[in-house]
Design an enzyme around this catalytic site. Structure first.
Site, PDB file in Angstrom:
ATOM      1  N   ASN A  64      -6.474 -10.781  -7.027  1.00  0.00           N
ATOM      2  CA  ASN A  64      -5.604 -11.680  -6.081  1.00  0.00           C
ATOM      3  C   ASN A  64      -5.680 -13.228  -6.678  1.00  0.00           C
ATOM      4  O   ASN A  64      -6.684 -13.801  -6.952  1.00  0.00           O
ATOM      5  CB  ASN A  64      -6.003 -11.928  -4.776  1.00  0.00           C
ATOM      6  N   GLY A 114       3.459 -10.876   8.149  1.00  0.00           N
ATOM      7  CA  GLY A 114       3.707 -10.361   6.916  1.00  0.00           C
ATOM      8  C   GLY A 114       4.426  -9.086   6.858  1.00  0.00           C
ATOM      9  O   GLY A 114       4.335  -8.303   7.859  1.00  0.00           O
ATOM     10  N   SER A 124      -1.077 -10.280  -5.593  1.00  0.00           N
ATOM     11  CA  SER A 124      -2.189  -9.366  -5.099  1.00  0.00           C
ATOM     12  C   SER A 124      -1.874  -7.829  -5.931  1.00  0.00           C
ATOM     13  O   SER A 124      -0.915  -7.353  -5.666  1.00  0.00           O
ATOM     14  CB  SER A 124      -2.297  -9.324  -3.733  1.00  0.00           C
ATOM     15  N   HIS A 158      -9.200  -4.401  -7.885  1.00  0.00           N
ATOM     16  CA  HIS A 158      -8.510  -5.246  -7.006  1.00  0.00           C
ATOM     17  C   HIS A 158      -8.672  -6.880  -7.482  1.00  0.00           C
ATOM     18  O   HIS A 158      -9.474  -7.351  -8.339  1.00  0.00           O
ATOM     19  CB  HIS A 158      -9.169  -5.505  -5.471  1.00  0.00           C
TER      20      HIS A 158
END
Length: 311
Positions: A115, A270, A99, A113
């Site tokens: 991912n 996470g 990511s 961005h």
């Protein structure tokens, strides 16, 4: 059959994680070269419940004010909060992916961005009950240069067309839907690709999906770097910088309210520093801010109110 699927799973997990490790190296090396002054700081971390990752963050550079290119591979018992989401009573999972988010200093350079991820879900006896790929990439400009939007989408389309000529239109539309700030009734940016739950079918087995996802991942630098190089030296005013920070506020809102990856990371314990590295360092929330009539800022908002076909 079960043994074969288990064997394929082991190979796929190892192969895809090795791929994102190498892709992280390739991307961070190129970004350091473009910035010319800042270097990525690396953190190796472990998750108590299983797995870990490698976080790389760049800050206060000549080009990139803040950015992160992170990989992770986590596993363990699926949290209660996620069981209902996946429609299972008791299951273990494995998830890995890369990511990245990059926030340039110059408001003429867009935020980006991306991912790419792989997920497996296991039954009570450890058998694989589901597996899929997901990912995508999207561009968030503050000042819109149409040729940059066209370039970004052309690269996305080229990567898709090598595998299926319907993928670009399908995943472009899904991106427009996904990266929509519902509470603002506007898009986060000018889109790109978004795909999820890419599972084996009679037309696409898991190897074919792996080939597609890695094709898109490999295309990322070509989609973004030429734009950065073209725009990073352009001049800008304090007012344009203020506009960038106001629009960054909308980016933060999306990530904290709507983004599935952020929510999944928070619900699976996470690593907080890695999950929230996507947030920009300087942001403004100005009450009821309205751009001037006929300005470039107003033009951007009008385009963000309705998804546009760029190619």
């Amino acid at each position: 059959m079960l043994f074969t699927r288990f064997y394929i799973s082991i190979i796929m997990k190892v192969k895809f994680y090795a791929y994102i490790e190498q892709l992280q190296n390739t991307i961070t090396s190129k970004l350091e070269e473009i910035d010319g002054s800042a270097k990525f700081k690396e953190d190796i971390w472990t998750r108590p419940e299983g797995g870990g990752g490698r976080t790389r963050v760049i800050e206060n550079g000549s080009v990139f004010e803040k950015g992160g290119v992170n990989i992770s591979g986590v596993h363990g018992k699926l949290p209660d909060s996620m069981k209902a989401y996946f429609g299972v009573e008791d299951a273990n999972f494995f998830a890995c992916g890369l990511s990245l988010v990059l926030h340039p200093k110059n408001p003429m350079v867009p935020t980006v961005h991306a991912n790419w991820r792989y997920f497996e879900l296991y039954g009570k006896d450890g058998e694989i009950v589901d597996q899929w790929f997901g990912g995508g990439q999207d561009l968030t400009p503050y000042y819109l240069f149409d040729e940059d939007a066209v370039h970004f989408h052309e690269v996305c389309k080229s990567a898709c067309d090598k595998h299926n000529d319907t993928f670009y239109n399908t995943y472009k539309k899904r991106c427009d839907v996904y990266f929509w700030n519902t509470h603002r009734n506007e898009a986060r940016g000018i889109g790109g690709l978004f795909f999820d739950y890419c599972k084996a079918t009679s037309e696409m087995d898991m190897q074919a999906w792996y080939d597609f996802v890695t094709e898109v991942g490999n295309s990322f630098l070509n989609s973004y770097v030429p734009i950065v190089i073209k725009r990073k030296g352009l001049g800008y005013s304090k007012e344009q910088r203020d506009w960038q920070e106001i629009r960054r506020g909308r980016y933060v809102e999306f990530n904290l309210v709507h983004d599935k990856g952020t929510l999944f990371g928070l619900k699976t314990n996470g690593r907080i520093e890695s999950i929230l590295m996507s947030l920009p360092p300087h942001v403004q929330w100005v009450y009821d801010h309205q751009p001037e009539k006929g300005s470039e800022e107003e033009r951007l908002l009008k385009i963000l109110m309705k998804p546009k076909e760029w190619v």
